[in-house]
Scaffold this active site. Structure first.
Site, PDB file in Angstrom:
ATOM      1  N   SER A 185       8.512   8.989  11.474  1.00 34.66           N
ATOM      2  CA  SER A 185       9.682   9.863  11.589  1.00 34.66           C
ATOM      3  C   SER A 185      10.569   9.560  12.791  1.00 34.66           C
ATOM      4  O   SER A 185      11.706   9.992  12.832  1.00 34.66           O
ATOM      5  CB  SER A 185       9.231  11.313  11.633  1.00 34.66           C
ATOM      6  N   HIS A 213       7.163  12.587   5.592  1.00 36.51           N
ATOM      7  CA  HIS A 213       8.589  12.255   5.583  1.00 36.51           C
ATOM      8  C   HIS A 213       8.971  11.375   4.404  1.00 36.51           C
ATOM      9  O   HIS A 213      10.120  10.946   4.301  1.00 36.51           O
ATOM     10  CB  HIS A 213       8.993  11.582   6.902  1.00 36.51           C
ATOM     11  N   LYS A 243       9.019  19.915   4.376  1.00 37.72           N
ATOM     12  CA  LYS A 243      10.142  19.051   4.726  1.00 37.72           C
ATOM     13  C   LYS A 243      11.074  18.946   3.522  1.00 37.72           C
ATOM     14  O   LYS A 243      11.781  19.909   3.221  1.00 37.72           O
ATOM     15  CB  LYS A 243       9.624  17.732   5.283  1.00 37.72           C
TER      16      LYS A 243
HETATM   17  C1  LIG Z   1       5.641  17.283   9.926  1.00 41.66           C
HETATM   18  C2  LIG Z   1       4.463  16.446   9.745  1.00 41.66           C
HETATM   19  C3  LIG Z   1       3.208  17.018   9.519  1.00 41.66           C
HETATM   20  C4  LIG Z   1       2.994  18.504   9.570  1.00 41.66           C
HETATM   21  O1  LIG Z   1       3.509  19.132   8.457  1.00 41.66           O
HETATM   22  P1  LIG Z   1       3.794  20.719   8.494  1.00 41.66           P
HETATM   23  O2  LIG Z   1       3.824  21.094   7.084  1.00 41.66           O
HETATM   24  O3  LIG Z   1       5.077  20.908   9.205  1.00 41.66           O
HETATM   25  O4  LIG Z   1       2.651  21.333   9.215  1.00 41.66           O
HETATM   26  C5  LIG Z   1       2.140  16.176   9.271  1.00 41.66           C
HETATM   27  N1  LIG Z   1       2.295  14.838   9.287  1.00 41.66           N
HETATM   28  C6  LIG Z   1       3.478  14.252   9.522  1.00 41.66           C
HETATM   29  C7  LIG Z   1       3.573  12.770   9.495  1.00 41.66           C
HETATM   30  C8  LIG Z   1       4.594  15.026   9.769  1.00 41.66           C
HETATM   31  O5  LIG Z   1       5.764  14.450  10.008  1.00 41.66           O
END
Ligand SMILES: *Cc1c(COP(=O)(O)O)cnc(C)c1O
Length: 396
Positions: A185, A213, A243
């Site tokens: 990300s 992502h 996301k």
């Molecule tokens: C955002 C993210 C998470 C966590 O996800 P949430 O649903 O916000 O807890 C896990 N792994 C990666 C790679 C992320 O970017």
């Protein structure tokens, strides 16, 4: 009250603030859409993970409200007692369809999903090969498992192969897993999954891809594993529902036996209350939307390409992203923070990301264009970037 705690907090908070590393949080006074309101000021929002604009989708809001009317606001219990509503089962069936696997299990968040799933499968007799730039929740999940963590250089397949060989040939470990983000990300680069899968086959590694992502973004919306056509090769496809999917939650998709095991052995599933009815219903509908049409996905990529082109033409260093994530690399930490602050004053919300989240000297303002942005908004943002870039001597 503890004096030790007071002293600890005082000392550490002061130190953080002195170093300029104490993060002040600005509450958003309304929906987290393409434009957000902070402190009464409207800003073009280039900092959310709401890639497809689904977090504020009118249809999904209706679905959530209807589910609340029918089921109430809470699930009432953990999944294994009686918190599993038919809505959760429908979501999990939908996720398996989405990911092209036999089954799927959902969790309360992506973060807790990584904590749950890694430690349910790996233990102290095992080893985990982990990309150096993996997300914090992967790192914590690995630590919780008590397996030996062996970091490999970011997307360096020579290094991975060497370390996989050493780990398996040493005979020290029972199982060995390789774990990676699907999309990283901070830079927007995509994991080299075909090579990772090949190495995994050679050394019989368990493959775990965190596609937080990637889902909704790569593979025509179906994610990075799908992008490479590797649904039959990756053991554990993990993702988030917060996301691109726009709601909240996490999941693992894979073979039925794997999911059966996670249902009886992942601790947040057993000991933390299930996601609320409104959220689960909206999530299922959001996933269905992503399956049914690539319209939002196409718009997201179009907007990503547009913003990248605009910033690049102005002379900014936008790195080497392979996804809509558009870093604008400034370098110096203080200058990066100042840059982000000036963008804010001019009407663009793009957060600065500095050490320790990214290596020292690679401070950046990260832009997350979404399907909800209009070209006019992006034009305005690019104009503001031009003004602030010249003012701070980042571009000529
Ligand atoms: C955002 C993210 C998470 C966590 O996800 P949430 O649903 O916000 O807890 C896990 N792994 C990666 C790679 C992320 O970017």
């Amino acid at each position: 009250m503890s004096k030790k705690l007071d002293a600890f907090l005082e000392e550490n908070l002061t130190e953080l603030k002195d170093q300029g590393l104490y993060n002040e949080i600005d509450p958003v006074e309304g929906p987290n859409g393409a434009v957000i309101k902070i402190g009464g000021k409207d800003l073009i929002n280039l900092s959310s993970n709401n890639y497809l604009g689904l977090a504020t989708d009118e249809g999904l809001k209706k679905v959530a409200i209807e589910a609340i009317e029918k089921y109430g606001v809470g699930a009432g219990a953990v999944r294994t007692i009686n918190g599993t509503l038919d809505l959760h089962v429908q979501l999990e069936e939908k996720l398996a369809e989405f990911k092209g696997t036999e089954a799927a299990i959902s969790f309360q968040s992506g973060f807790n999903c990584n904590m749950a799933a890694i430690s349910a499968v790996m233990d102290k007799n095992d080893a985990i090969l982990s990309d150096q730039l993996n997300h914090a929740s992967i790192i914590d999940g690995c630590r919780l498992s008590k397996a030996k963590i062996i970091a490999f250089k970011h997307s360096d397949m020579e290094d991975l192969r060497q370390k996989a060989k050493e780990a398996t040939e040493s005979g020290q470990y029972n199982k060995v897993m390789v774990i990676t983000d699907g999309v990283f990300s901070m830079d927007g680069d995509i994991a080299k999954l075909p090579e990772i899968v090949e190495i995994a086959k050679e050394f019989d590694l368990i493959t775990y891809v965190d596609d937080a992502h990637g889902s909704g973004v790569t593979g025509k919306g179906k994610g990075t594993v799908k992008h490479f056509g590797l649904e039959k090769e990756v053991d554990m496809q993990m993702g988030t529902l917060s996301k691109a999917v726009g709601v909240v939650g996490g999941y693992v998709a894979g073979k039925k036996q794997l999911i059966d095991w996670l249902r009886v052995r992942s601790r947040p599933f057993l000991f933390s209350t299930a996601v609320t009815p409104g959220d689960v219903a909206a999530t299922t509908a959001a996933v269905q939307k992503i399956i049914d049409s690539t319209e939002l996905h196409d718009k997201l990529w179009d907007n990503g390409d547009y913003l990248k082109k605009g910033l690049k033409e102005l002379g900014f260093d936008i790195g080497d992203s392979a996804t809509p994530i558009t870093p604008c690399i400034i370098g110096d930490e203080k200058l990066t923070q100042q840059f982000s602050k000036r963008l804010f004053e001019e009407g663009v919300y793009a957060k600065s990301i500095v050490f320790p989240t990214v290596p020292r000297g690679t401070g950046r303002v990260r832009n997350m264009p979404t399907a909800a942005h209009t070209k006019e908004m992006l034009d305005e943002a690019i104009e503001i970037y031009a003004k602030v870039g010249k003012e701070l001597n980042v571009i000529k």
